[in-house]
Structure formats: structure tokens, C-alpha cells
Design a protein around this motif. Structure first.
Motif, short mmCIF file in Angstrom:
data_model
loop_
_atom_site.label_atom_id
_atom_site.label_comp_id
_atom_site.label_asym_id
_atom_site.label_seq_id
_atom_site.Cartn_x
_atom_site.Cartn_y
_atom_site.Cartn_z
N THR A 1 -3.28 -5.02 12.77
CA THR A 1 -1.95 -4.50 12.50
C THR A 1 -2.02 -3.51 11.34
O THR A 1 -3.10 -3.22 10.83
CB THR A 1 -0.96 -5.64 12.15
OG1 THR A 1 -1.42 -6.31 10.97
CG2 THR A 1 -0.88 -6.64 13.29
N ALA A 2 -0.88 -2.98 10.91
CA ALA A 2 -0.83 -2.00 9.82
C ALA A 2 0.52 -2.12 9.11
O ALA A 2 1.31 -3.02 9.40
CB ALA A 2 -1.05 -0.59 10.37
N ASP A 3 0.78 -1.18 8.19
CA ASP A 3 2.02 -1.25 7.40
C ASP A 3 3.27 -1.20 8.25
O ASP A 3 4.26 -1.86 7.95
CB ASP A 3 2.07 -0.07 6.40
CG ASP A 3 1.07 -0.23 5.27
OD1 ASP A 3 0.52 -1.33 5.12
OD2 ASP A 3 0.83 0.76 4.55
N GLY A 4 3.25 -0.36 9.31
CA GLY A 4 4.45 -0.20 10.13
C GLY A 4 5.18 1.09 9.81
O GLY A 4 4.60 2.04 9.30
N PHE A 5 6.49 1.12 10.08
CA PHE A 5 7.24 2.36 9.88
C PHE A 5 8.70 2.07 9.61
O PHE A 5 9.21 0.98 9.87
CB PHE A 5 7.12 3.28 11.10
CG PHE A 5 7.66 2.69 12.38
CD1 PHE A 5 9.02 2.71 12.67
CD2 PHE A 5 6.80 2.12 13.30
CE1 PHE A 5 9.50 2.15 13.84
CE2 PHE A 5 7.27 1.56 14.48
CZ PHE A 5 8.64 1.58 14.75
#
Length: 389
Positions: A193-197
Motif C-alpha cells: 500500500t502507500a500514503d493514498g490521496f
């Protein structure tokens, strides 16, 4: 499920014929019943996360052809309270004149694995929707296969109306809808996963210019179709550095501005000449930066030029051409410098050869080699593909 609740669907196992475009065997999941919007299409061994409907109805449809088969799938569904779905769930209908949307857990921590969100923005009939992403960080992949954001004109997930598919850590360019409806889909798989938006939208009157800003690929340019049969079986970077930024070409330097002004008059003169391609398929292959066969799916006239989107049938030489992968198809942007020369008609298939500009778009001049694509051309093009230039 009962009125007032929503459906949560979880795939426990999936093994359908693997195809990177999910063309043969696949399972579709829809919001509502027969006329609902499609939440997603899945095949191979890729197992999506929890899928959540916006009402108490969901439809699951499986299609298989007469050839290769897999073991099938097993899924479980349950009822949930719309306002008690926790941080894993997101999406919904947005009707206010302006607003925001964001990934679960934003900004405190990464978005979870296995999330499916659909935001449906609806403006009054006489208005359009302007969309921009303030922050953006979604797991990077050259083909945006695993975690991605897709934006569609209209109120359903329809590849023919897709504006773009995005991942990586560079925000997509601002988007303006063609009508009063826009759909945003976010999907994350069950691994990294990652930080997102966080994104924002606002309504604006139709009377303003309605040209949609062409989507900018937010990952390194795609140079080939992803290998068939790799869904769910891949090696990802176990330590994806958040500091590594995708390099995007600069579009506002004083040098390029001067160059554009200096080349204006020659372009006008160029477009007054007779439209005539030069050479042959073979002689143009080496001198062209890219060579592809494709179908013209959209055309927009801007000034004296034609901006077209090409749905790719096959690519023989990619050069620096930026190619986007979205669900069923790959596409590329080309600019016909003189809009009538050569003439590209929507819905027709062509072999297109040309050069690439600094933004990764194909640039077609009046003497560029363009011809109608026919099946018999395939053999010659395949032979040229192995040619040493």
C-alpha cells in the motif's frame, strides 16, 4: 440484503483463465442489479479486497468462453450498516457544489490493502465537474495493474468513457468532465500500500471552455503489454521508497515557449502544402520513433491541429511514446499537426508511424506514413519488428 443495509462481498478464492485484459473468462461485480454500475472485473488469480455496494443490492456475473478453464471462484457476502463500515470502506454519491474525497486512513497512515471505492459525482444538468488531486501516492507499477485510480466520464465504469488510469506519486493533471457526471474508482490489492490521496471537485457552468485536459501518465511510460498470466503472481519492490519521484517532462520552460513561437509560421505554411505520405512501410520504419496499429477512439480539434486517442491493436516500435493501460485496452495520444493531413477518422483502424514530443505524445506531420490497417499487414509488420535499424 435487507433494506437500509449494504452488501459486502469478499472473494476467498479465484482462479479463472488468466488474460491481462480479462477478455475470455471473467467475473463482473455490479452495484445494484441488471442496470447497476460495474464495480470491477476480475480474472486470473488476482483476488480483490472487499467490494461494497452503495445500496442493499449487488450483482455478480461470471462469463466463460468455450476454451481454457480454471478452478473457478468462491466468494462470501454479508450485510453491513452504511455508516458502520469502518475505515476500510469509502466512496458514495457526491452532489454538493464542491467537495473532497480521500482514501481510507488519510492522512494518518497508508490506505489498507484490499479496498474498492467508487465516488459518483453528479452536478446539475447545465454544469460540468472540475477535478484535481491535491496529494497523490498510490503503489507504483508501470501498468497500474495493482493499486490504481481510474476516472470516467458519466456515471458508470465504462472503458470507452475512461479519461485515465493513474498510480505512482505524481498527481494526475486537473480534469474537466464532458457532462454533468463523473465517476472515480479506487482499487487496492492485497499486498503493498502507500500514503493514498486527497482530491477536490467543484461544479462549473457549461458555457466555459469544455476541453478535457489530456490525462498525464503518472508512471514511467509503458513500453509493452503486460505479460499474460501474471495476475496475482509478481514480485514487487519490498521497500518502495516514498522519496523516489516519477520524472515528468517540463511543459513550461522559456526555451520551449520561444521555440513554439518561432515554429508557428512554418507550421501554417506546412499545412497549406499537399497532403502526401512519402516512402513505404519498410523505408519509414527505421526513421519513425514509434510504429503502431490501432483504432481512433476520440478526436478533438484544437486550433489547427487534431488531438486523437488511439486504442492500440498492436505496437511494433514504442520509442518514447507514453502508453496507458486501463482494463481492456492500451491507448496512446497523438497530435496530427495539420488536422486534415493526414485525415484520421474516428472508429477506423490505421498503421501510424511518427515522432514523439517531449510529453510522450505521437506527433504526425503531413508526410508521416499513415495507412489503413488490414490483417494482411500484420505479417509484414511482424517482420519489420525484428529489423535492425
Amino acid at each position: 440484503v435487507p433494506e437500509g443495509k449494504v452488501v459486502v462481498l469478499n472473494f476467498r478464492f479465484i482462479d479463472l483463465e488468466s488474460d491481462n485484459l480479462c477478455r475470455y473468462d471473467f467475473v463482473d461485480v455490479y452495484n445494484g442489479h441488471a442496470n447497476g454500475q460495474r464495480i470491477g472485473r476480475f480474472c486470473g488469480t488476482f483476488r480483490p479486497g472487499a467490494l461494497v455496494s452503495s445500496s442493499n443490492k449487488m450483482m455478480v456475473q461470471m462469463i466463460s468462453d468455450a476454451n481454457t478453464a480454471g478452478n473457478g471462484f468462491m466468494a462470501m457476502f454479508s450485510a453491513a450498516e452504511p455508516n458502520e463500515r469502518g475505515d476500510r470502506y469509502c466512496g458514495g454519491r457526491l452532489e454538493g457544489p464542491s467537495g473532497s474525497f480521500k482514501t481510507p486512513n488519510w492522512p494518518d497512515r497508508d490506505y489498507p490493502a484490499g479496498v474498492a471505492c467508487v465516488w459518483h459525482i453528479v452536478a446539475p444538468e447545465n454544469q460540468l465537474i472540475e477535478l484535481m488531486f491535491e496529494k497523490f501516492d498510490v503503489e507504483r507499477d508501470n501498468y497500474c495493474r495493482y493499486d490504481f485510480v481510474a476516472v470516467f466520464n458519466g456515471g458508470e465504469i465504462n472503458d470507452a468513457k475512461r479519461i485515465g488510469r493513474y498510480c505512482g506519486d505524481s498527481p494526475p493533471a486537473p480534469i474537466v468532465s464532458e457532462s454533468n457526471e463523473l465517476l472515480i474508482q479506487f482499487l487496492s490489492d492485497l499486498s503493498l500500500t502507500a500514503d493514498g490521496f486527497i482530491g477536490h471537485y467543484k461544479f462549473r457552468p457549461k458555457k466555459l471552455p469544455t476541453t478535457t485536459v489530456p490525462p498525464i501518465t503518472t508512471t514511467p511510460a509503458i513500453t509493452a503489454a503486460p505479460p499474460t498470466g501474471t495476475s496475482g503472481l509478481r514480485s514487487k519492490n519490498p521497500n518502495p521508497g516514498r522519496t523516489e519521484k516519477t520524472q515528468t517532462p517540463s511543459s513550461a520552460s522559456s526555451g520551449s515557449a520561444t521555440s513554439s513561437l518561432m515554429s508557428l509560421k512554418p507550421t501554417v505554411a506546412l499545412c497549406q502544402q499537399k497532403c502526401r505520405r512519402t516512402g513505404t512501410l519498410e523505408s519509414n520504419y527505421c526513421s519513425s520513433n514509434f510504429v503502431l496499429a490501432g483504432t481512433v477512439i476520440t478526436t478533438i480539434t484544437r486550433g489547427g491541429s487534431l488531438h486523437a486517442t488511439i486504442s492500440i491493436i498492436n505496437i511494433y516500435k514504442e520509442g518514447n511514446l507514453a502508453i496507458q493501460q486501463a482494463g481492456k485496452n492500451m491507448s496512446a495520444k497523438v497530435i496530427v499537426v495539420c488536422k486534415q493531413c493526414p485525415l484520421l477518422r474516428r472508429g477506423l483502424n490505421y498503421i501510424i508511424m511518427g515522432q514523439v514530443d517531449e510529453d510522450g505524445r505521437g506527433r504526425i506531420m503531413p508526410d508521416s506514413f499513415i495507412m489503413t490497417f488490414k490483417t494482411k499487414s500484420q505479417k509484414l509488420l511482424n517482420a519489420l519488428e525484428t529489423k535492425q535499424c
